[in-house]
Design an enzyme around this catalytic site. Sequence first.
Site, PDB file in Angstrom:
ATOM      1  N   GLU A 196      17.824  45.074 -23.833  1.00 34.56           N
ATOM      2  CA  GLU A 196      16.837  45.073 -22.745  1.00 34.56           C
ATOM      3  C   GLU A 196      16.353  43.658 -22.453  1.00 34.56           C
ATOM      4  O   GLU A 196      16.664  42.702 -23.185  1.00 34.56           O
ATOM      5  CB  GLU A 196      15.686  46.014 -23.116  1.00 34.56           C
ATOM      6  CG  GLU A 196      16.192  47.448 -23.265  1.00 34.56           C
ATOM      7  CD  GLU A 196      15.092  48.475 -23.510  1.00 34.56           C
ATOM      8  OE1 GLU A 196      13.948  48.094 -23.819  1.00 34.56           O
ATOM      9  OE2 GLU A 196      15.414  49.680 -23.400  1.00 34.56           O
ATOM     10  N   GLU A 206      26.864  51.313 -23.480  1.00 40.25           N
ATOM     11  CA  GLU A 206      28.238  51.520 -23.020  1.00 40.25           C
ATOM     12  C   GLU A 206      28.802  50.231 -22.425  1.00 40.25           C
ATOM     13  O   GLU A 206      29.976  49.896 -22.625  1.00 40.25           O
ATOM     14  CB  GLU A 206      28.282  52.637 -21.967  1.00 40.25           C
ATOM     15  CG  GLU A 206      27.910  54.009 -22.501  1.00 40.25           C
ATOM     16  CD  GLU A 206      26.415  54.323 -22.443  1.00 40.25           C
ATOM     17  OE1 GLU A 206      25.600  53.379 -22.495  1.00 40.25           O
ATOM     18  OE2 GLU A 206      26.075  55.509 -22.366  1.00 40.25           O
ATOM     19  N   CYS A 216      24.151  56.988 -18.255  1.00 39.98           N
ATOM     20  CA  CYS A 216      23.596  56.890 -16.895  1.00 39.98           C
ATOM     21  C   CYS A 216      24.739  56.874 -15.877  1.00 39.98           C
ATOM     22  O   CYS A 216      25.909  56.697 -16.218  1.00 39.98           O
ATOM     23  CB  CYS A 216      22.722  55.647 -16.760  1.00 39.98           C
ATOM     24  SG  CYS A 216      23.645  54.107 -16.627  1.00 39.98           S
ATOM     25  N   CYS A 265      26.945  53.783 -15.903  1.00 46.28           N
ATOM     26  CA  CYS A 265      27.871  53.716 -17.048  1.00 46.28           C
ATOM     27  C   CYS A 265      29.017  54.703 -16.893  1.00 46.28           C
ATOM     28  O   CYS A 265      30.127  54.444 -17.357  1.00 46.28           O
ATOM     29  CB  CYS A 265      27.121  53.951 -18.360  1.00 46.28           C
ATOM     30  SG  CYS A 265      26.189  52.482 -18.848  1.00 46.28           S
TER      31      CYS A 265
HETATM   32  N1  THU Z   1      20.605  53.571 -22.297  1.00 47.54           N
HETATM   33  C1  THU Z   1      21.843  53.261 -22.791  1.00 47.54           C
HETATM   34  O1  THU Z   1      22.046  52.172 -23.333  1.00 47.54           O
HETATM   35  N2  THU Z   1      22.827  54.175 -22.663  1.00 47.54           N
HETATM   36  C2  THU Z   1      22.662  55.447 -22.208  1.00 47.54           C
HETATM   37  O2  THU Z   1      23.609  56.219 -22.219  1.00 47.54           O
HETATM   38  C3  THU Z   1      21.331  55.875 -21.721  1.00 47.54           C
HETATM   39  C4  THU Z   1      20.324  54.797 -21.591  1.00 47.54           C
HETATM   40  C5  THU Z   1      19.520  52.603 -22.502  1.00 47.54           C
HETATM   41  C6  THU Z   1      19.102  51.791 -21.322  1.00 47.54           C
HETATM   42  C7  THU Z   1      17.684  51.384 -21.724  1.00 47.54           C
HETATM   43  O3  THU Z   1      17.758  50.242 -22.560  1.00 47.54           O
HETATM   44  C8  THU Z   1      17.218  52.560 -22.559  1.00 47.54           C
HETATM   45  O4  THU Z   1      18.361  53.284 -22.942  1.00 47.54           O
HETATM   46  C9  THU Z   1      16.247  53.482 -21.834  1.00 47.54           C
HETATM   47  O5  THU Z   1      16.747  53.846 -20.588  1.00 47.54           O
END
Ligand code: THU
Length: 130
Positions: A41, A52, A83, A86
């Site tokens: 983040e 991903e 998401c 991804c």
């Molecule tokens: N996130 C992922 O890294 N992969 C997913 O499949 C779902 C969401 C992360 C993005 C963000 O850092 C956090 O989860 C909350 O959305």
Amino acid sequence: MSLLKAATEVRLRAYAPYSNFKVGAAIRAASGAIYSGCNVENVAYPEGTCAEAGAIAAMIAAGETQIAEVLVIADSPLPVSPCGGCRQKLSEFGEGGVKVTMTTLDGNAQTLTLAELLPGVFTQAHMDRS
Ligand code: THU
């Protein structure tokens, strides 16, 4: 190493101080090698990257371009769902039949194919006018 072990281990290194939601992803590529990634983040929230995306970057950096299987893990109440972005990113390197296992830390898992996760995926064919 299994996809589950790789994703579980890399998840612990996620940088998620804003959502406090750590995610780990692991890809088995065509060679059989496993590539993993975690979410990273940023204080400028949209600049954060998903687990991903990290796993895909590691695969590409290693010289591979074909995804055979994917696993994503998070400390979530439901199997963690990739998401939309991804799903498209995974579809760049994986056929529709590629299995994506989504799981919680305590093993509540669901497996779907990329085609099931992203019906109507945008492809090069959508840009071909001839
Ligand atoms: N996130 C992922 O890294 N992969 C997913 O499949 C779902 C969401 C992360 C993005 C963000 O850092 C956090 O989860 C909350 O959305």
